[in-house]
Design a protein around this motif. Structure first.
Motif, PDB file in Angstrom:
ATOM      1  N   ARG A   2       1.139  -1.317  -0.020  1.00  0.00           N
ATOM      2  CA  ARG A   2       0.178   0.148   0.428  1.00  0.00           C
ATOM      3  C   ARG A   2       1.031   1.218   0.138  1.00  0.00           C
ATOM      4  O   ARG A   2       1.618   1.345   0.624  1.00  0.00           O
ATOM      5  CB  ARG A   2      -0.700  -0.166   1.188  1.00  0.00           C
ATOM      6  N   GLN A   4       0.738   5.121   0.683  1.00  0.00           N
ATOM      7  CA  GLN A   4      -0.462   6.210   1.617  1.00  0.00           C
ATOM      8  C   GLN A   4       0.330   7.685   1.430  1.00  0.00           C
ATOM      9  O   GLN A   4       1.643   7.590   1.566  1.00  0.00           O
ATOM     10  CB  GLN A   4      -0.486   5.991   2.664  1.00  0.00           C
ATOM     11  N   CYS A  21       5.113   9.981   0.595  1.00  0.00           N
ATOM     12  CA  CYS A  21       4.425   9.017   0.710  1.00  0.00           C
ATOM     13  C   CYS A  21       4.784   7.878   0.859  1.00  0.00           C
ATOM     14  O   CYS A  21       6.247   7.828   1.166  1.00  0.00           O
ATOM     15  CB  CYS A  21       4.582   8.895  -1.048  1.00  0.00           C
ATOM     16  N   ALA A  91      -4.334  17.591  -8.025  1.00  0.00           N
ATOM     17  CA  ALA A  91      -4.354  16.789  -6.992  1.00  0.00           C
ATOM     18  C   ALA A  91      -2.935  15.899  -7.461  1.00  0.00           C
ATOM     19  O   ALA A  91      -1.898  15.627  -8.265  1.00  0.00           O
ATOM     20  CB  ALA A  91      -4.966  15.798  -7.470  1.00  0.00           C
ATOM     21  N   TYR A  93      -0.155  12.892  -6.792  1.00  0.00           N
ATOM     22  CA  TYR A  93      -0.630  11.126  -6.747  1.00  0.00           C
ATOM     23  C   TYR A  93       1.300  10.850  -6.271  1.00  0.00           C
ATOM     24  O   TYR A  93       2.371  11.679  -7.684  1.00  0.00           O
ATOM     25  CB  TYR A  93      -0.787  10.674  -7.566  1.00  0.00           C
ATOM     26  N   ASN A  95       3.673   6.960  -6.758  1.00  0.00           N
ATOM     27  CA  ASN A  95       3.580   5.563  -7.070  1.00  0.00           C
ATOM     28  C   ASN A  95       5.301   5.374  -7.248  1.00  0.00           C
ATOM     29  O   ASN A  95       6.184   6.338  -6.770  1.00  0.00           O
ATOM     30  CB  ASN A  95       3.346   5.402  -8.947  1.00  0.00           C
ATOM     31  N   TRP A 110      -0.358   2.063  -7.184  1.00  0.00           N
ATOM     32  CA  TRP A 110       0.136   3.768  -7.285  1.00  0.00           C
ATOM     33  C   TRP A 110      -0.522   4.359  -5.554  1.00  0.00           C
ATOM     34  O   TRP A 110      -1.241   3.797  -4.747  1.00  0.00           O
ATOM     35  CB  TRP A 110      -1.354   4.526  -8.487  1.00  0.00           C
ATOM     36  N   GLY A 111      -0.412   5.344  -4.881  1.00  0.00           N
ATOM     37  CA  GLY A 111      -1.343   5.924  -3.896  1.00  0.00           C
ATOM     38  C   GLY A 111      -2.490   6.486  -4.604  1.00  0.00           C
ATOM     39  O   GLY A 111      -2.547   7.044  -5.698  1.00  0.00           O
ATOM     40  N   GLN A 112      -3.494   7.154  -3.340  1.00  0.00           N
ATOM     41  CA  GLN A 112      -4.385   8.219  -3.127  1.00  0.00           C
ATOM     42  C   GLN A 112      -4.265   9.316  -3.590  1.00  0.00           C
ATOM     43  O   GLN A 112      -2.314   9.753  -3.307  1.00  0.00           O
ATOM     44  CB  GLN A 112      -5.099   8.072  -2.447  1.00  0.00           C
ATOM     45  N   GLY A 113      -4.971  10.267  -4.320  1.00  0.00           N
ATOM     46  CA  GLY A 113      -3.943  11.543  -4.294  1.00  0.00           C
ATOM     47  C   GLY A 113      -4.525  12.742  -2.952  1.00  0.00           C
ATOM     48  O   GLY A 113      -5.069  12.498  -2.661  1.00  0.00           O
ATOM     49  N   THR A 114      -3.612  13.507  -3.732  1.00  0.00           N
ATOM     50  CA  THR A 114      -3.198  14.453  -1.521  1.00  0.00           C
ATOM     51  C   THR A 114      -3.962  15.371  -2.639  1.00  0.00           C
ATOM     52  O   THR A 114      -2.825  16.456  -3.336  1.00  0.00           O
ATOM     53  CB  THR A 114      -2.605  14.452  -0.526  1.00  0.00           C
TER      54      THR A 114
END
Length: 120
Positions: A2, A4, A21, A91, A93, A95, A110-114
Motif C-alpha cells: 500500500r 499512502q 508517500c 491532486a 499522486y 507511485n 499507486w497511492g491515493q491523491g493528496t
C-alpha cells in the motif's frame, strides 16, 4: 503493498508544503519513487522521480523549487515544494516500483491523491 500519500493542503502564493508517500506491506525493495500531479481538465504529469541510487529529476516548472528525497529505512519518499504558485494547484499522486517478498519482479503501485491548492 500500500502507498499512502499525505501532506497536501491550502497554502498562499510563495509558501511551502512537504508531501510524504509511505509504502507498507511485504516489501523486499523499492526502485523508483515518483510524484505525479493532475490539475482539473489537464493530463497527469510527472513532477519528480528518485531512484534507489539517488538519481533525481523534476518537471521543468519545478526545478529550483521542488526537492524529492527518500528514507529507504522507512520506505518513504518526500516532495518538498517551496515558492508555490497557483499553477501548482493539483491532486498529487505518488507511485513506486516495488518488488514484494512474494514476486521476483518489480511492479508499479499507486497511492491515493493528496490535494494541493495554492491561492494568490
Amino acid at each position: 503493498v500500500r502507498l499512502q500519500a499525505f501532506g497536501g493542503g491550502l497554502v498562499q502564493l510563495g509558501e511551502s508544503l512537504r508531501l510524504s508517500c509511505a509504502a507498507s506491506g511485504s516489501i523486499a525493495s523499492i526502485y523508483a519513487m515518483r510524484w505525479y500531479r493532475q490539475a482539473p481538465d489537464k493530463q497527469r504529469e510527472l513532477v519528480a522521480i528518485i531512484t534507489t541510487g539517488g538519481y533525481t529529476d523534476y518537471v521543468e516548472s519545478g526545478k529550483g523549487r521542488f526537492t524529492i528525497s527518500r528514507d529507504n529505512a522507512k520506505n518513504t519518499a518526500y516532495l518538498q515544494m517551496d515558492s508555490l504558485k497557483p499553477e501548482d494547484t493539483a491532486a498529487y499522486y505518488c507511485n513506486a516500483e516495488i518488488r514484494t517478498t512474494i514476486h521476483s519482479t518489480y511492479r508499479t503501485y499507486w497511492g491515493q491523491g493528496t490535494l494541493v491548492t495554492v491561492s494568490s
